[in-house]
Design a protein around this motif. Structure first.
Motif, PDB file in Angstrom:
ATOM      1  N   ALA A 141     -28.391 -75.646  -3.759  1.00  0.00           N
ATOM      2  CA  ALA A 141     -29.094 -75.748  -5.048  1.00  0.00           C
ATOM      3  C   ALA A 141     -28.206 -75.364  -6.231  1.00  0.00           C
ATOM      4  N   GLU A 142     -27.116 -74.694  -5.963  1.00  0.00           N
ATOM      5  CA  GLU A 142     -26.203 -74.273  -7.029  1.00  0.00           C
ATOM      6  C   GLU A 142     -25.349 -75.455  -7.478  1.00  0.00           C
ATOM      7  N   PRO A 143     -24.852 -75.410  -8.715  1.00  0.00           N
ATOM      8  CA  PRO A 143     -23.998 -76.505  -9.196  1.00  0.00           C
ATOM      9  C   PRO A 143     -22.703 -76.617  -8.393  1.00  0.00           C
ATOM     10  N   MET A 144     -22.184 -77.819  -8.308  1.00  0.00           N
ATOM     11  CA  MET A 144     -20.889 -78.030  -7.676  1.00  0.00           C
ATOM     12  C   MET A 144     -19.839 -78.168  -8.783  1.00  0.00           C
ATOM     13  N   LEU A 145     -18.608 -78.049  -8.397  1.00  0.00           N
ATOM     14  CA  LEU A 145     -17.499 -78.252  -9.322  1.00  0.00           C
ATOM     15  C   LEU A 145     -16.928 -79.639  -9.078  1.00  0.00           C
ATOM     16  N   THR A 146     -16.566 -80.327 -10.142  1.00  0.00           N
ATOM     17  CA  THR A 146     -15.943 -81.638 -10.012  1.00  0.00           C
ATOM     18  C   THR A 146     -14.573 -81.588 -10.669  1.00  0.00           C
ATOM     19  N   PHE A 147     -13.574 -82.015  -9.917  1.00  0.00           N
ATOM     20  CA  PHE A 147     -12.194 -82.008 -10.391  1.00  0.00           C
ATOM     21  C   PHE A 147     -11.671 -83.437 -10.414  1.00  0.00           C
ATOM     22  N   SER A 148     -10.902 -83.772 -11.440  1.00  0.00           N
ATOM     23  CA  SER A 148     -10.183 -85.041 -11.412  1.00  0.00           C
ATOM     24  C   SER A 148      -9.057 -84.888 -10.385  1.00  0.00           C
ATOM     25  N   VAL A 159     -14.970 -88.507  -4.488  1.00  0.00           N
ATOM     26  CA  VAL A 159     -15.840 -89.350  -5.313  1.00  0.00           C
ATOM     27  C   VAL A 159     -14.961 -90.157  -6.256  1.00  0.00           C
ATOM     28  N   ALA A 160     -15.540 -91.155  -6.896  1.00  0.00           N
ATOM     29  CA  ALA A 160     -14.773 -92.037  -7.776  1.00  0.00           C
ATOM     30  C   ALA A 160     -14.036 -91.272  -8.866  1.00  0.00           C
ATOM     31  N   ARG A 161     -14.634 -90.214  -9.383  1.00  0.00           N
ATOM     32  CA  ARG A 161     -14.015 -89.467 -10.487  1.00  0.00           C
ATOM     33  C   ARG A 161     -13.059 -88.376 -10.007  1.00  0.00           C
ATOM     34  N   GLY A 162     -12.942 -88.174  -8.677  1.00  0.00           N
ATOM     35  CA  GLY A 162     -12.024 -87.165  -8.166  1.00  0.00           C
ATOM     36  C   GLY A 162     -12.563 -86.483  -6.925  1.00  0.00           C
ATOM     37  N   LEU A 163     -12.881 -85.190  -7.054  1.00  0.00           N
ATOM     38  CA  LEU A 163     -13.298 -84.379  -5.912  1.00  0.00           C
ATOM     39  C   LEU A 163     -14.415 -83.439  -6.333  1.00  0.00           C
ATOM     40  N   ASP A 164     -15.498 -83.415  -5.557  1.00  0.00           N
ATOM     41  CA  ASP A 164     -16.569 -82.441  -5.750  1.00  0.00           C
ATOM     42  C   ASP A 164     -16.363 -81.310  -4.758  1.00  0.00           C
ATOM     43  N   VAL A 165     -16.596 -80.076  -5.190  1.00  0.00           N
ATOM     44  CA  VAL A 165     -16.459 -78.896  -4.339  1.00  0.00           C
ATOM     45  C   VAL A 165     -17.722 -78.058  -4.496  1.00  0.00           C
ATOM     46  N   ARG A 166     -18.242 -77.540  -3.363  1.00  0.00           N
ATOM     47  CA  ARG A 166     -19.448 -76.715  -3.424  1.00  0.00           C
ATOM     48  C   ARG A 166     -19.433 -75.646  -2.350  1.00  0.00           C
ATOM     49  N   ASP A 167     -20.291 -74.671  -2.538  1.00  0.00           N
ATOM     50  CA  ASP A 167     -20.556 -73.627  -1.549  1.00  0.00           C
ATOM     51  C   ASP A 167     -21.548 -74.223  -0.554  1.00  0.00           C
ATOM     52  N   CYS A 207     -17.297 -82.646   3.552  1.00  0.00           N
ATOM     53  CA  CYS A 207     -16.457 -82.159   4.645  1.00  0.00           C
ATOM     54  C   CYS A 207     -16.245 -80.668   4.453  1.00  0.00           C
ATOM     55  N   GLU A 208     -16.439 -79.910   5.516  1.00  0.00           N
ATOM     56  CA  GLU A 208     -16.233 -78.455   5.447  1.00  0.00           C
ATOM     57  C   GLU A 208     -14.752 -78.153   5.585  1.00  0.00           C
ATOM     58  N   SER A 209     -14.296 -77.171   4.832  1.00  0.00           N
ATOM     59  CA  SER A 209     -12.901 -76.765   4.899  1.00  0.00           C
ATOM     60  C   SER A 209     -12.548 -76.309   6.313  1.00  0.00           C
ATOM     61  N   SER A 210     -11.370 -76.666   6.774  1.00  0.00           N
ATOM     62  CA  SER A 210     -10.914 -76.220   8.087  1.00  0.00           C
ATOM     63  C   SER A 210     -10.642 -74.718   8.090  1.00  0.00           C
TER      64      SER A 210
END
Length: 73
Positions: free
Chosen positions: A39-46, A26-34, A9-12
């Protein structure tokens, strides 16, 4: 940003300038990406870490200004 599924989902707050952030639940929390750099890594937060981050943002902890005691150097 309401997340109802594991779809990205794109940020409003993302505008038409190409500077977009996307997130997905996601099951482990939240994935965030550009959204412009798949192709760049995403960040995953609990879930607790994301909540702590949002509280800090809303409190101005990450503001880069002369009055901010937590300013990045």
């Amino acid at each position: 940003m309401p997340l109802l599924s594991s779809e990205w989902c794109e940020s409003s707050y993302s505008g038409q300038n190409g500077e977009c952030v996307e997130a997905r639940s996601v099951a482990r929390g939240l994935d965030v990406r550009d959204s412009t750099a798949f192709a760049e890594p995403m960040l995953t937060f609990s879930a607790p870490a994301w909540t702590t981050f949002l509280v800090g943002v809303k409190a101005g902890v990450l503001d880069a200004g002369p009055r901010s005691p937590h300013r990045c150097r």
